[in-house]
Motif scaffolding. Structure first.
Motif, short mmCIF file in Angstrom:
data_model
loop_
_atom_site.label_atom_id
_atom_site.label_comp_id
_atom_site.label_asym_id
_atom_site.label_seq_id
_atom_site.Cartn_x
_atom_site.Cartn_y
_atom_site.Cartn_z
N THR A 235 0.97 -1.03 -0.28
CA THR A 235 0.03 -0.17 0.10
C THR A 235 0.90 1.32 0.16
O THR A 235 0.68 2.37 -0.79
CB THR A 235 -0.70 0.04 1.22
N ASN A 236 2.06 1.29 0.89
CA ASN A 236 2.65 2.40 0.76
C ASN A 236 3.59 2.72 -0.29
O ASN A 236 4.25 3.70 -0.56
CB ASN A 236 3.69 2.26 2.22
N GLU A 237 3.81 1.58 -1.20
CA GLU A 237 4.51 1.78 -2.50
C GLU A 237 3.40 2.09 -3.87
O GLU A 237 3.78 2.14 -4.84
CB GLU A 237 5.02 0.29 -2.95
N GLY A 238 2.12 2.40 -3.33
CA GLY A 238 1.15 2.89 -4.23
C GLY A 238 0.45 1.94 -4.88
O GLY A 238 -0.17 1.98 -6.03
N ILE A 239 0.70 0.41 -4.53
CA ILE A 239 -0.07 -0.60 -5.27
C ILE A 239 -1.66 -0.93 -4.68
O ILE A 239 -1.63 -0.92 -3.46
CB ILE A 239 0.84 -1.86 -4.84
N LYS A 240 -2.38 -0.93 -5.86
CA LYS A 240 -3.72 -1.08 -5.33
C LYS A 240 -4.12 -2.61 -5.50
O LYS A 240 -3.63 -3.38 -6.31
CB LYS A 240 -4.67 -0.50 -6.48
N PHE A 241 -5.11 -3.03 -4.80
CA PHE A 241 -5.46 -4.37 -4.63
C PHE A 241 -7.05 -4.34 -3.67
O PHE A 241 -7.01 -3.39 -2.92
CB PHE A 241 -4.56 -5.40 -4.08
N ASN A 242 -7.72 -5.37 -3.78
CA ASN A 242 -8.77 -5.49 -3.03
C ASN A 242 -8.64 -6.20 -1.60
O ASN A 242 -8.36 -7.33 -1.60
CB ASN A 242 -9.96 -6.34 -4.03
N SER A 243 -8.33 -5.33 -1.01
CA SER A 243 -8.06 -5.78 0.71
C SER A 243 -9.02 -6.62 1.08
O SER A 243 -8.76 -7.31 2.10
CB SER A 243 -7.90 -4.55 1.61
N GLU A 244 -10.34 -6.80 0.97
CA GLU A 244 -11.45 -7.44 1.61
C GLU A 244 -10.97 -9.21 1.28
O GLU A 244 -11.35 -9.80 1.82
CB GLU A 244 -12.70 -7.03 1.13
N LYS A 245 -10.45 -9.24 -0.05
CA LYS A 245 -10.11 -10.67 -0.46
C LYS A 245 -8.66 -11.03 0.25
O LYS A 245 -8.52 -12.54 -0.04
CB LYS A 245 -10.03 -10.64 -2.06
N LEU A 246 -8.13 -10.15 0.73
CA LEU A 246 -6.99 -10.59 1.44
C LEU A 246 -6.90 -10.46 2.96
O LEU A 246 -5.77 -10.05 3.63
CB LEU A 246 -5.71 -9.83 0.79
N LEU A 247 -8.06 -10.44 3.56
CA LEU A 247 -8.26 -10.17 5.12
C LEU A 247 -7.38 -10.86 5.74
O LEU A 247 -6.80 -10.42 6.99
CB LEU A 247 -9.75 -10.10 5.40
N ASP A 248 -7.34 -12.17 5.63
CA ASP A 248 -6.61 -13.14 6.45
C ASP A 248 -5.06 -12.85 6.25
O ASP A 248 -4.24 -13.56 7.25
CB ASP A 248 -6.73 -14.62 5.99
N LEU A 249 -4.84 -12.24 5.39
CA LEU A 249 -3.07 -11.82 5.18
C LEU A 249 -2.84 -10.42 5.84
O LEU A 249 -1.51 -10.12 5.65
CB LEU A 249 -2.78 -12.00 3.83
N GLN A 250 -3.65 -9.60 6.15
CA GLN A 250 -3.27 -8.40 6.37
C GLN A 250 -2.47 -7.94 7.58
O GLN A 250 -1.85 -6.88 7.63
CB GLN A 250 -4.73 -7.67 6.73
N ASP A 251 -2.48 -8.86 8.53
CA ASP A 251 -1.41 -8.60 9.77
C ASP A 251 -0.09 -9.53 9.55
O ASP A 251 0.67 -9.65 10.44
CB ASP A 251 -2.08 -8.84 10.91
#
Length: 271
Positions: A235-251
């Motif tokens: 995210t800090n590198e400006g890369i866009k993605f659907n965060s909801e589909k990756l909720l299990d990996l967010q931490d």
């Protein structure tokens, strides 16, 4: 003919040329026929071999007797001159060049048939050489490398740790990794301070060099700040993605993700 990779022949060459191993090149000369046989066991007469770090030619000599062609690189000018004296094979192309400055993609494009990469990797450039090879591996069939045990262990670990790096993920993406043999330090002159391991990387089919480079660039951003979560780095590198589909990996941090996780994130970004 005495094998170059024998104790007697190696000792004779060292004495004849008043030669000593150079620490700056990580030189340790192999003196075991059994180890050489292991290294060349996956090579046949239909294979062109690219070899890096020829040394005295112990592996090169036996590759020339078995392979279709050997394209070999030795950075040390003194060793190169000695090799010119001692290796007389019509199927050998020997270069006194720094392999990291070679256009590997161009070399590979000129080869017909099966390709193998073989090297007794110096510790100080193991990462750079393997990265270069994997980024150009779509037409390579197998990579056979001997490296220090501690480095080899990183590729074989089933569970990631704080030393986990992007090259390990790239290797898993590109190849199936196996231990071919362990090698005791006493199989070299001079004996190094650690034992070695021969690893084989059997390259997966259907790879594309452009996609490999894209995936590796993505990994570079994932590993940019190890203490931060991977998705935060992206995210800090400006890369866009659907965060909801990756909720299990967010931490999750880099060492908490496996290849499947990285591919999930990468593929989500590509949509």
């Amino acid at each position: 003919m005495n094998m170059i990779g024998s104790i007697a022949q190696t000792t004779e060459i060292l004495k004849k040329y008043n030669l000593k191993a150079k620490k700056k090149y990580g030189q340790n000369f192999l003196i075991s026929a059994a180890v050489i046989d292991k290294i060349i066991s996956l090579i046949d007469d239909q294979t062109t071999v690219i070899e890096v770090g020829v040394g005295l030619g112990a592996i090169t000599e036996q590759l020339c007797l078995k392979a279709k062609q050997v394209i070999a690189y030795e950075i040390d000018r003194q060793l190169y001159d000695i090799l010119q004296d001692n290796l007389k094979f019509s199927n050998l192309r020997l270069y006194n060049e720094d392999f990291l400055k070679v256009d590997l993609k161009n070399i590979i494009s000129e080869i017909d048939g099966k390709i193998a990469f073989v090297s007794n990797l110096p510790y100080y450039i193991t990462t750079q050489i393997l990265t270069n090879v994997f980024l150009n591996c779509s037409k390579i069939d197998v990579v056979v490398t001997m490296m220090q045990k501690e480095v080899a262990n990183r590729f074989m670990k089933q569970k990631a740790d704080k030393e986990y790096n992007s090259l390990q993920v790239l290797a898993q993406y590109c190849a199936d990794v196996q231990v071919l043999s362990k090698v005791n330090r006493n199989n070299f002159i001079p004996a190094p301070n650690v034992d070695s391991v021969i690893l084989t990387f059997k390259i997966k089919q259907g790879l594309n060099d452009e996609t490999i480079q894209s995936f590796y660039d993505f990994l570079g951003k994932c590993f940019l700040h190890r203490r931060k979560c991977v998705l935060t780095n992206l995210t800090n590198e400006g890369i866009k993605f659907n965060s909801e589909k990756l909720l299990d990996l967010q931490d999750k941090r880099v060492e908490q993700l496996n290849l499947t996780d990285y591919l999930r994130i990468y593929e989500e970004i590509q949509k």
